[in-house]
Design a protein around this motif. Structure first.
Motif, short mmCIF file in Angstrom:
data_model
loop_
_atom_site.label_atom_id
_atom_site.label_comp_id
_atom_site.label_asym_id
_atom_site.label_seq_id
_atom_site.Cartn_x
_atom_site.Cartn_y
_atom_site.Cartn_z
N GLY A 14 0.79 -1.23 0.00
CA GLY A 14 0.00 0.00 0.00
C GLY A 14 0.82 1.27 0.00
O GLY A 14 0.26 2.36 0.09
N ARG A 15 2.16 1.12 -0.11
CA ARG A 15 3.01 2.30 -0.12
C ARG A 15 2.99 2.96 -1.50
O ARG A 15 2.87 2.29 -2.51
CB ARG A 15 4.44 1.94 0.28
N SER A 16 3.16 4.28 -1.50
CA SER A 16 3.18 5.03 -2.75
C SER A 16 4.57 4.94 -3.38
O SER A 16 5.58 5.17 -2.71
CB SER A 16 2.82 6.50 -2.50
N VAL A 17 4.61 4.58 -4.66
CA VAL A 17 5.86 4.49 -5.39
C VAL A 17 5.69 5.23 -6.71
O VAL A 17 4.58 5.39 -7.22
CB VAL A 17 6.27 3.02 -5.66
N SER A 18 6.79 5.69 -7.25
CA SER A 18 6.75 6.40 -8.52
C SER A 18 8.07 6.18 -9.24
O SER A 18 9.07 5.78 -8.65
CB SER A 18 6.52 7.90 -8.29
N GLY A 19 8.04 6.44 -10.53
CA GLY A 19 9.23 6.26 -11.33
C GLY A 19 8.91 6.36 -12.79
O GLY A 19 7.86 6.86 -13.19
N THR A 20 9.82 5.87 -13.63
CA THR A 20 9.63 5.89 -15.07
C THR A 20 9.90 4.50 -15.64
O THR A 20 10.63 3.70 -15.03
CB THR A 20 10.58 6.90 -15.75
N LEU A 21 9.32 4.22 -16.78
CA LEU A 21 9.55 2.96 -17.47
C LEU A 21 9.34 3.15 -18.96
O LEU A 21 8.74 4.13 -19.40
CB LEU A 21 8.66 1.84 -16.93
N GLN A 22 9.83 2.20 -19.75
CA GLN A 22 9.72 2.23 -21.20
C GLN A 22 8.62 1.27 -21.64
O GLN A 22 8.59 0.12 -21.24
CB GLN A 22 11.05 1.82 -21.84
N ALA A 23 7.72 1.77 -22.48
CA ALA A 23 6.65 0.94 -23.01
C ALA A 23 6.15 1.57 -24.31
O ALA A 23 6.41 2.74 -24.59
CB ALA A 23 5.50 0.81 -22.01
N SER A 24 5.43 0.77 -25.08
CA SER A 24 4.90 1.28 -26.35
C SER A 24 3.58 2.01 -26.19
O SER A 24 3.17 2.77 -27.08
CB SER A 24 4.73 0.13 -27.35
N SER A 25 2.88 1.79 -25.08
CA SER A 25 1.60 2.46 -24.84
C SER A 25 1.33 2.49 -23.35
O SER A 25 2.01 1.81 -22.55
CB SER A 25 0.46 1.74 -25.57
N GLN A 26 0.33 3.25 -22.94
CA GLN A 26 -0.06 3.31 -21.53
C GLN A 26 -0.58 1.96 -21.05
O GLN A 26 -0.35 1.57 -19.90
CB GLN A 26 -1.11 4.39 -21.32
N GLU A 27 -1.31 1.26 -21.93
CA GLU A 27 -1.84 -0.05 -21.54
C GLU A 27 -0.70 -1.03 -21.24
O GLU A 27 -0.74 -1.77 -20.24
CB GLU A 27 -2.74 -0.61 -22.65
#
Length: 239
Positions: A13-26
Motif C-alpha cells: 500500500g506504499r506510494s511508489v513512482s518512477g519511469t519505465l519504457q513501453a509502447s503504450s499506456q496499456e
C-alpha cells in the motif's frame, strides 16, 4: 518505445513512482502489475525534447509568488516525511495554473529520471534564482532540504516586500517628473509664443530669460526642419 512516468501503490500500500519504457499506456500498466504495483497515474514524458526546449527558451518562467508557494508546499510536505517526487506530483495535481503545472511536471520528470533536484531547477533560471539553486544544492548534501526551503521562502518574501516598497516609493517622483515635463512642453509650445506675439505687437523687448528660451526653441525647430528636409530629399532620390 515511449518513456512513461507513473505513480502507483505496491503490495503493502506504499506510494511508489518512477519511469519505465513501453509502447503504450496499456502496456505500461501491464508491466507495473507484473511487478506487483497498482498504477494510479501514468503519463507519457519526453525528457530529451523538454530539455532541448528548456535550453532554447531559457526554461519556463513563472511569477515570484508562485515560486514562493511551490517552495512553501515542498517544505511542509518534506518535513512531514513525503518524498520529493510525491510532493512534486501532489503540487502538479493541485495547481490550476498551466505554466506552473508544466514547470512542476518538468521538475518531477527529471527527478524521477535520476537528475538531482538542484540540476532540474537550474534548467529554469527565469523562475529560480542562483541563490535558490545554491541552497537546494547545499540541502541535498546536508539532508536539511525542508529547513533550507523555509529559509529560501523567507528570503523571497523579504525580497518581494522590498521590491514592492521600492516601486511604491518611485511612483510619486515619477508622477511629479511627468507633470513637470508636461508643464514645460506646454509653456514652450503654447504660452511662450503668445507672449512673444504680444511683446512684438507692442514693440517691446523680451526679458532676457524669455529670449534665451525662445532662441533654444527656435534652434530646436530649425534642426528638426532641416532633418525632415534631408529625409525628404533622400526619399526623393531613392524614387
Amino acid at each position: 518505445m515511449t518513456t512513461f512516468r507513473y505513480s502507483a501503490r505496491d503490495m503493502a500500500g506504499r506510494s511508489v513512482s518512477g519511469t519505465l519504457q513501453a509502447s503504450s499506456q496499456e502496456e505500461a500498466a501491464v508491466l507495473l502489475r507484473k511487478e506487483g504495483k497498482y498504477p494510479v497515474r501514468i503519463d507519457a514524458v519526453d525528457p530529451v525534447s523538454r530539455s532541448a526546449e528548456g535550453r532554447s527558451k531559457g526554461g519556463i518562467r513563472i511569477r515570484r509568488a508562485e515560486v514562493i508557494q511551490i517552495a512553501t508546499q515542498l517544505s511542509v510536505m518534506i518535513e512531514a516525511g513525503v518524498t520529493l517526487s510525491d510532493a512534486l506530483d501532489a503540487i502538479a495535481r493541485q495547481t490550476d495554473r498551466p505554466r506552473t503545472r508544466e514547470l512542476v511536471e518538468d521538475l518531477l520528470s527529471h527527478v524521477q529520471a535520476g537528475v538531482s533536484f538542484s540540476e532540474a531547477l537550474s534548467r529554469h533560471p527565469g523562475s529560480f534564482s542562483r541563490l535558490f539553486i545554491a541552497l537546494i544544492r547545499a540541502s541535498e548534501k546536508s539532508g536539511m532540504m525542508s529547513v533550507l526551503l523555509m529559509r529560501v521562502v523567507q528570503y523571497l518574501r523579504d525580497e518581494q516586500e522590498t521590491r514592492r516598497r521600492v516601486k511604491g516609493a518611485l511612483v510619486y517622483p515619477l508622477i511629479m517628473f511627468g507633470f513637470a515635463v508636461s508643464v514645460t512642453v506646454f509653456l514652450l509650445a503654447v504660452v511662450l509664443p503668445r507672449f512673444t506675439a504680444i511683446y512684438a505687437s507692442k514693440k517691446a523687448a523680451l526679458p532676457a530669460p524669455t529670449q534665451v528660451l525662445m532662441t533654444a526653441r527656435d534652434r530646436k525647430s530649425t534642426r528638426l526642419n532641416s532633418s525632415h528636409s534631408s529625409i525628404s530629399y533622400a526619399v526623393f532620390c531613392l524614387k
